[in-house]
Design a protein around this motif. Structure first.
Motif, mmCIF file in Angstrom:
data_model
loop_
_atom_site.group_PDB
_atom_site.id
_atom_site.type_symbol
_atom_site.label_atom_id
_atom_site.label_comp_id
_atom_site.label_asym_id
_atom_site.label_seq_id
_atom_site.Cartn_x
_atom_site.Cartn_y
_atom_site.Cartn_z
ATOM 1 N N LEU A 200 77.134 54.353 31.473
ATOM 2 C CA LEU A 200 76.491 53.346 32.315
ATOM 3 C C LEU A 200 75.032 53.717 32.565
ATOM 4 C CD1 LEU A 200 79.299 52.887 35.002
ATOM 5 C CD2 LEU A 200 78.808 51.387 33.062
ATOM 6 N N PRO A 201 74.173 52.728 32.856
ATOM 7 C CA PRO A 201 72.775 53.035 33.181
ATOM 8 C C PRO A 201 72.683 53.995 34.364
ATOM 9 C CG PRO A 201 73.075 50.679 32.829
ATOM 10 C CD PRO A 201 74.449 51.284 32.860
ATOM 11 N N ARG A 202 71.649 54.827 34.375
ATOM 12 C CA ARG A 202 71.485 55.836 35.425
ATOM 13 C C ARG A 202 71.500 55.215 36.819
ATOM 14 N NH1 ARG A 202 72.782 60.819 35.783
ATOM 15 N NH2 ARG A 202 73.674 60.069 37.728
ATOM 16 N N GLU A 203 70.846 54.038 36.974
ATOM 17 C CA GLU A 203 70.796 53.435 38.302
ATOM 18 C C GLU A 203 72.175 52.985 38.773
ATOM 19 O OE1 GLU A 203 69.325 50.297 35.285
ATOM 20 O OE2 GLU A 203 69.110 52.456 35.659
ATOM 21 N N VAL A 204 73.032 52.582 37.819
ATOM 22 C CA VAL A 204 74.397 52.192 38.171
ATOM 23 C C VAL A 204 75.197 53.420 38.595
ATOM 24 C CG1 VAL A 204 76.541 51.194 37.300
ATOM 25 C CG2 VAL A 204 74.347 50.192 36.651
ATOM 26 N N GLN A 205 75.044 54.518 37.864
ATOM 27 C CA GLN A 205 75.720 55.759 38.236
ATOM 28 C C GLN A 205 75.295 56.214 39.635
ATOM 29 O OE1 GLN A 205 75.903 58.945 35.255
ATOM 30 N NE2 GLN A 205 75.119 57.513 33.733
#
Length: 253
Positions: A200-205
């Motif tokens: 998943l994208p870093r911001e989602v993590q």
């Protein structure tokens, strides 16, 4: 149970929770066989830890039997099993295109629940024939459930059902094997840094991690592995499912 010199099997050992557990067991002195559908990944971790990496489809009886036999030939019958192999599939029961695909639902159950049962039955059968260790123990089985077993979200019907099955399997298995000194527990992780999550994208993590009360981050595979070692070490832990989630309670969506 002290793990020094003990044969152990870890499924899903090529990555994520399984790889971390294999490393931790090996560092503690266990003889570790890492089983994974991805044989190359399992062998890579095994080379790093001095263990054995084997191809195995946990949902297939013959594949699992062959892998267990090869591990026993190299290390002796296993006293420790850690079930980490699993898959995730997200779908509403009835979506915009109609009812969910039944085969997709069945595959998640087959891998996550039946696969765990498959390895449990095989490893326990071997451990039953071993001499008891100090304290009367013959073996320890740790399976991987999930907080989704208790708070499955919309779209997680298959995954939550499979993990609830792990929860339901733990106590009857522990009761059955108790007279022989084989303990059975499960861990129910929350949100962890697994290959699926890392995709998943870093911001989602970061957003998902911030939803955890404390510590406000994703769990680390090494923290799961530490709990596995604690379960193995403590003979009073039996028949229990332990949440490892930072007090997270999942919302409906």
């Amino acid at each position: 149970m002290k793990v020094q010199g003990i044969a152990a099997i870890v499924t899903g050992g090529g990555s994520g929770l399984g790889a971390a557990t294999g490393r931790a067991l090996a560092a503690a002195g266990a003889k570790v066989a890492l089983l994974d559908l991805n044989e190359e990944a399992a062998r890579a971790v095994a080379q790093e830890t001095g263990g054995l990496g084997l191809a195995c489809d946990v949902a297939d009886a013959r594949s699992a039997e062959a892998a267990i036999a090869r591990a026993a030939a190299a290390h002796g019958p296993a006293r420790i099993l850690v079930n980490c192999a699993g898959i995730v599939s997200g779908a509403r029961i009835v979506g915009r295109s109609g009812p969910a695909d039944l085969d997709a639902f069945a595959k998640v159950i087959q891998v996550n629940l039946i696969g765990s049962f498959n390895l449990m039955r095989l490893v326990a059968a071997g451990a039953l024939g071993l001499d008891p260790l100090e304290g009367g123990e013959r073996g320890v089985v740790v399976s991987t459930a999930s907080v989704a077993a208790y708070e499955g979200q919309i779209g997680q019907a298959a995954y939550a059902s499979s993990k609830a099955g792990i929860v339901g399997l733990t106590l009857p298995a522990a009761r059955e094997f108790a007279p022989a000194g084989i303990r059975v527990c499960a861990i129910a992780p929350g949100l962890f840094e697994t290959p699926m999550m890392q995709g998943l994208p870093r911001e989602v993590q970061d957003s998902l991690g911030a939803a955890v009360p404390f510590p406000p981050r994703l769990g680390r595979p090494e923290e799961y592995a530490r709990l596995v070692l604690a379960i193995i070490d403590n003979p009073m832990l039996n028949g229990e499912v332990i949440r490892l989630d930072g007090a997270l309670r999942m919302q409906a969506r």
